[in-house]
Structure formats: C-alpha cells, structure tokens
Scaffold this motif. Structure first.
Motif, PDB file in Angstrom:
ATOM      1  N   PRO A  19      31.155 -63.102  24.890  1.00 54.80           N
ATOM      2  CA  PRO A  19      32.345 -63.900  24.596  1.00 54.80           C
ATOM      3  C   PRO A  19      33.571 -63.007  24.406  1.00 54.80           C
ATOM      4  O   PRO A  19      33.526 -62.040  23.651  1.00 54.80           O
ATOM      5  N   SER A  20      34.640 -63.294  25.127  1.00 52.72           N
ATOM      6  CA  SER A  20      35.890 -62.568  24.899  1.00 52.72           C
ATOM      7  C   SER A  20      36.567 -63.192  23.681  1.00 52.72           C
ATOM      8  O   SER A  20      36.305 -64.342  23.336  1.00 52.72           O
ATOM      9  N   ILE A  21      37.425 -62.411  23.039  1.00 55.25           N
ATOM     10  CA  ILE A  21      38.143 -62.898  21.860  1.00 55.25           C
ATOM     11  C   ILE A  21      39.599 -62.466  21.971  1.00 55.25           C
ATOM     12  O   ILE A  21      39.883 -61.303  22.252  1.00 55.25           O
ATOM     13  N   SER A  34      38.278 -67.938  22.167  1.00 53.97           N
ATOM     14  CA  SER A  34      37.087 -67.234  22.638  1.00 53.97           C
ATOM     15  C   SER A  34      36.500 -68.005  23.807  1.00 53.97           C
ATOM     16  O   SER A  34      36.471 -69.232  23.801  1.00 53.97           O
ATOM     17  N   VAL A  55      32.355 -68.970  16.086  1.00 46.81           N
ATOM     18  CA  VAL A  55      33.434 -68.037  15.760  1.00 46.81           C
ATOM     19  C   VAL A  55      33.446 -67.821  14.247  1.00 46.81           C
ATOM     20  O   VAL A  55      33.345 -68.775  13.472  1.00 46.81           O
ATOM     21  N   ARG A  86      35.003 -72.438  26.549  1.00 45.41           N
ATOM     22  CA  ARG A  86      36.224 -71.863  25.986  1.00 45.41           C
ATOM     23  C   ARG A  86      36.600 -72.669  24.750  1.00 45.41           C
ATOM     24  O   ARG A  86      36.591 -73.901  24.787  1.00 45.41           O
ATOM     25  N   ALA A 101      32.595 -63.371  17.604  1.00 43.86           N
ATOM     26  CA  ALA A 101      32.169 -64.520  18.401  1.00 43.86           C
ATOM     27  C   ALA A 101      30.726 -64.269  18.841  1.00 43.86           C
ATOM     28  O   ALA A 101      30.371 -63.155  19.228  1.00 43.86           O
ATOM     29  N   ASN A 113      30.575 -60.345  20.278  1.00 44.19           N
ATOM     30  CA  ASN A 113      31.742 -59.490  20.425  1.00 44.19           C
ATOM     31  C   ASN A 113      32.514 -59.566  19.104  1.00 44.19           C
ATOM     32  O   ASN A 113      32.343 -60.510  18.329  1.00 44.19           O
TER      33      ASN A 113
END
Length: 117
Positions: A19-21, A34, A55, A86, A101, A113
């Motif tokens: 997961p990107s944050i 995220s 999150v 998302r 996340a 992440n």
C-alpha cells in the motif's frame, strides 16, 4: 510463527501489493490517502484481489498506533464492476507521527508500508 512474521514489505514502485501512503497536514487536519496499485496496478479480479486496507496513525510520543480507518473491498468482477483499492481518511491532530497502512491480498497475504509525517 507469529502473525507479524508473515507481513511483507517492499517498495510500492516495484511491488503491486504494497500500500502506498500519502499524507498532508494543514490547519490541524492530517489527510491520509492509501492505495494498492499506485505504480503497478493490481488485477482486482474475483480470483486475485485486495480484500482490505487498514490505516493507522502513531502520534509522536505515543506508545502504540491508533487504527483510524478500516476499509473492505467487495466488488471483484461481479457485473463487470471492480473496486479500486484506494482510501482517504482525515484525522484532527496537531501532532506529527507515523502513518501505517496494512493491506491483504487474497493470494499473496499481508503487506505493509509506513511513512513519517
């Protein structure tokens, strides 16, 4: 084996499950976004999908992170409808800290992440 030993990490730019944050802070509000698939899209089919993202925020000086959002995704191809994993959440705080996340892929397990904000 402990559950925490099964959580995988990597760079979201090279691994589609991480997961990107992104976090922005303004006027006492921390806006967190995220998603899984920012750089490399995840398939999100019935056979292979992201089931959920959680999150957490750990304020400076706190001992433990606080869950600020839990999101389940349930559209995985029914009637040609696919969920994009998302999420966005806003938290009122004047403190900095760390955002975490955690995501779950039905085939490849748990991924995490973290960033400082």
């Amino acid at each position: 084996m402990k559950l925490t030993e099964t959580v995988q990490t990597a760079d979201f730019k090279s691994e589609k499950h991480v997961p990107s944050i992104h976090a922005e802070k303004a006027d006492g509000v921390l806006k967190i976004t995220s998603w899984v698939g920012e750089e490399i899209e995840h398939p999100n089919t019935l056979e292979h999908h992201i089931a959920w993202i959680k999150v957490f925020f750990k304020p400076e000086g706190a001992k433990f992170p606080i869950e600020v959002g839990s999101y389940e995704f349930s559209a995985h191809g029914e009637e040609e409808l696919y969920t994009v994993p998302r999420v966005e959440v806003e938290v009122k705080t004047d403190k900095g800290g760390e955002v975490y996340a955690l995501s779950y892929c039905n085939i490849h397990g748990l991924w995490e992440n973290a960033i400082e904000c």
